[in-house]
Design a protein around this motif. Structure first.
Motif, PDB file in Angstrom:
ATOM      1  N   VAL A 134       0.851  -1.182   0.000  1.00 44.78           N
ATOM      2  CA  VAL A 134       0.000   0.000   0.000  1.00 44.78           C
ATOM      3  C   VAL A 134       0.892   1.238   0.000  1.00 44.78           C
ATOM      4  O   VAL A 134       1.810   1.355   0.807  1.00 44.78           O
ATOM      5  N   ASN A 135       0.624   2.143  -0.934  1.00 42.25           N
ATOM      6  CA  ASN A 135       1.383   3.382  -1.036  1.00 42.25           C
ATOM      7  C   ASN A 135       0.744   4.423  -0.118  1.00 42.25           C
ATOM      8  O   ASN A 135      -0.419   4.792  -0.294  1.00 42.25           O
ATOM      9  N   PHE A 136       1.488   4.889   0.872  1.00 43.87           N
ATOM     10  CA  PHE A 136       0.972   5.948   1.742  1.00 43.87           C
ATOM     11  C   PHE A 136       2.133   6.657   2.428  1.00 43.87           C
ATOM     12  O   PHE A 136       3.254   6.164   2.478  1.00 43.87           O
ATOM     13  N   ASP A 137       1.844   7.826   2.947  1.00 43.82           N
ATOM     14  CA  ASP A 137       2.824   8.686   3.608  1.00 43.82           C
ATOM     15  C   ASP A 137       2.613   8.589   5.112  1.00 43.82           C
ATOM     16  O   ASP A 137       1.509   8.854   5.606  1.00 43.82           O
ATOM     17  N   VAL A 138       3.657   8.211   5.850  1.00 47.28           N
ATOM     18  CA  VAL A 138       3.513   8.010   7.294  1.00 47.28           C
ATOM     19  C   VAL A 138       3.184   9.305   8.030  1.00 47.28           C
ATOM     20  O   VAL A 138       2.783   9.273   9.204  1.00 47.28           O
ATOM     21  N   ARG A 139       3.323  10.446   7.367  1.00 53.02           N
ATOM     22  CA  ARG A 139       2.988  11.733   7.994  1.00 53.02           C
ATOM     23  C   ARG A 139       1.482  11.998   7.987  1.00 53.02           C
ATOM     24  O   ARG A 139       1.018  12.932   8.651  1.00 53.02           O
ATOM     25  N   ASP A 140       0.738  11.176   7.265  1.00 47.99           N
ATOM     26  CA  ASP A 140      -0.712  11.358   7.107  1.00 47.99           C
ATOM     27  C   ASP A 140      -1.442  10.413   8.066  1.00 47.99           C
ATOM     28  O   ASP A 140      -1.525   9.210   7.827  1.00 47.99           O
ATOM     29  N   ARG A 141      -1.967  10.954   9.153  1.00 44.77           N
ATOM     30  CA  ARG A 141      -2.598  10.107  10.183  1.00 44.77           C
ATOM     31  C   ARG A 141      -3.778   9.318   9.644  1.00 44.77           C
ATOM     32  O   ARG A 141      -3.935   8.124   9.961  1.00 44.77           O
ATOM     33  N   ALA A 142      -4.610   9.944   8.832  1.00 44.25           N
ATOM     34  CA  ALA A 142      -5.780   9.232   8.292  1.00 44.25           C
ATOM     35  C   ALA A 142      -5.351   8.108   7.358  1.00 44.25           C
ATOM     36  O   ALA A 142      -5.988   7.038   7.311  1.00 44.25           O
ATOM     37  N   ALA A 143      -4.277   8.333   6.616  1.00 50.02           N
ATOM     38  CA  ALA A 143      -3.783   7.307   5.699  1.00 50.02           C
ATOM     39  C   ALA A 143      -3.319   6.066   6.451  1.00 50.02           C
ATOM     40  O   ALA A 143      -3.400   4.946   5.927  1.00 50.02           O
ATOM     41  N   TRP A 144      -2.828   6.252   7.659  1.00 54.01           N
ATOM     42  CA  TRP A 144      -2.433   5.102   8.484  1.00 54.01           C
ATOM     43  C   TRP A 144      -3.628   4.170   8.727  1.00 54.01           C
ATOM     44  O   TRP A 144      -3.517   2.949   8.588  1.00 54.01           O
ATOM     45  N   ASP A 145      -4.761   4.735   9.106  1.00 54.84           N
ATOM     46  CA  ASP A 145      -5.945   3.914   9.373  1.00 54.84           C
ATOM     47  C   ASP A 145      -6.351   3.126   8.133  1.00 54.84           C
ATOM     48  O   ASP A 145      -6.662   1.924   8.212  1.00 54.84           O
ATOM     49  N   ASP A 146      -6.348   3.797   6.991  1.00 48.87           N
ATOM     50  CA  ASP A 146      -6.742   3.135   5.747  1.00 48.87           C
ATOM     51  C   ASP A 146      -5.756   2.017   5.382  1.00 48.87           C
ATOM     52  O   ASP A 146      -6.167   0.924   4.981  1.00 48.87           O
ATOM     53  N   ALA A 147      -4.461   2.288   5.519  1.00 47.17           N
ATOM     54  CA  ALA A 147      -3.443   1.311   5.142  1.00 47.17           C
ATOM     55  C   ALA A 147      -3.518   0.069   6.027  1.00 47.17           C
ATOM     56  O   ALA A 147      -3.469  -1.071   5.537  1.00 47.17           O
ATOM     57  N   LEU A 148      -3.629   0.271   7.339  1.00 47.14           N
ATOM     58  CA  LEU A 148      -3.656  -0.869   8.257  1.00 47.14           C
ATOM     59  C   LEU A 148      -4.946  -1.674   8.128  1.00 47.14           C
ATOM     60  O   LEU A 148      -4.926  -2.909   8.228  1.00 47.14           O
ATOM     61  N   GLU A 149      -6.051  -1.002   7.891  1.00 48.90           N
ATOM     62  CA  GLU A 149      -7.312  -1.721   7.711  1.00 48.90           C
ATOM     63  C   GLU A 149      -7.267  -2.567   6.440  1.00 48.90           C
ATOM     64  O   GLU A 149      -7.713  -3.725   6.430  1.00 48.90           O
ATOM     65  N   ALA A 150      -6.713  -2.005   5.363  1.00 48.21           N
ATOM     66  CA  ALA A 150      -6.601  -2.756   4.112  1.00 48.21           C
ATOM     67  C   ALA A 150      -5.692  -3.973   4.290  1.00 48.21           C
ATOM     68  O   ALA A 150      -6.001  -5.073   3.805  1.00 48.21           O
TER      69      ALA A 150
END
Length: 270
Positions: free
Chosen positions: A56-72
């Motif tokens: 999953v491509n995401f930026d660790v500085r983005d808190r909301a992106a963390w939730d999406d990445a871990l849920e996926a």
């Protein structure tokens, strides 16, 4: 819940993250790769074999992106995450007066906020697989004793060390392990980066000029495996990191003198 254990690794597209992915995949774990480099993650995934990973491509500085990445990743892993390897990070060096505001902010955001956001986001997942689940943070030998020419980087890695110690106590009642890796100079692409925008001399060149050893990345991966399975909080990796840890504990006066007299990288080499 699926029986196959699962680990999610930030910075999984190269270096230490890739080595950790290979080590855990070799033990039959399902591996999640998080990175901003699609090509890097694709290379790592190819090394792990078909069906062995999820990216999953995401930026660790983005808190909301963390939730999406871990849920996926949790869904791909059959509803579980056993370990988060909070590994993404960037180097920065040079005197503080040479570091730009943008460089300082970027390093703080990725190396420190990224770790905090990851810990916050993964907690519900690790609770589900506790006892025995683990938050594994990549700190550094720079988090053992501060060195001249590395104030910003050292600040982030001391921060990661502090986060690890705090959460080790905070999450003990949940049955979640919290660990840190403290590698010295590891043979990864980070050594081929420049420490700041004001120089074109690669970190690898400076390390070699100082006569320091460069530790194989596989040693960090092995330490990661042991950290997840053994009861030890901090894991120095490489001769340099172990020397600093020993000296900082038992000979702090000598370490301080060398830091003042020799500065930067020279401290780490003696």
């Amino acid at each position: 819940m699926a029986e196959r254990k699962a680990i999610f690794i930030t910075g999984g597209g190269s270096g230490i993250g890739r080595a950790i992915a290979q080590r855990f995949a070799a033990e039959g774990w399902f591996v999640g790769l998080g990175d901003i480099s699609d090509s890097g993650m694709a290379e790592t995934a190819a090394m792990l074999g078909e069906g062995g990973s999820f990216s999953v491509n995401f930026d660790v500085r983005d808190r909301a992106a963390w939730d999406d990445a871990l849920e996926a990743f949790s869904q791909a892993a059959g509803g579980r995450i056993d370990v988060l390897a909070n590994n993404a990070g960037i180097p920065i060096g040079g005197s503080l007066s040479e570091n730009s505001v943008d460089e300082i902010t970027r390093c703080l955001d990725i190396n420190l906020k990224g770790v905090l956001f990851g810990a916050q986001a993964v907690l519900p997942h690790l609770k589900k697989t506790a006892p025995g689940s683990c938050l594994l943070n990549t700190a550094s030998a720079a988090g053992i004793y501060g060195s001249a020419g590395g104030s910003v980087y050292c600040a982030t890695k001391f921060g990661v060390r502090g986060i690890t110690e705090s959460l080790d106590g905070e999450w003990a009642s949940f049955g979640i392990k919290v660990r840190s890796l403290m590698p010295s100079f590891i043979d990864t692409p980070l050594l081929d980066m420049v420490p700041n925008a004001g120089t074109n001399e690669h970190i690898r060149v400076r390390v070699k000029q100082a006569g320091l050893e460069i530790t194989p990345v596989e040693e960090v991966a092995e330490a990661a495996w042991r950290a997840v399975h053994e009861d030890k909080l901090h894991w120095p990796v490489g001769k340099t990191a172990k020397r600093i840890a020993f000296a900082a504990r038992w000979m702090p006066g000598r370490v301080r003198k060398e830091a003042r007299d020799r500065g930067a990288i020279q401290l780490l080499g003696e």
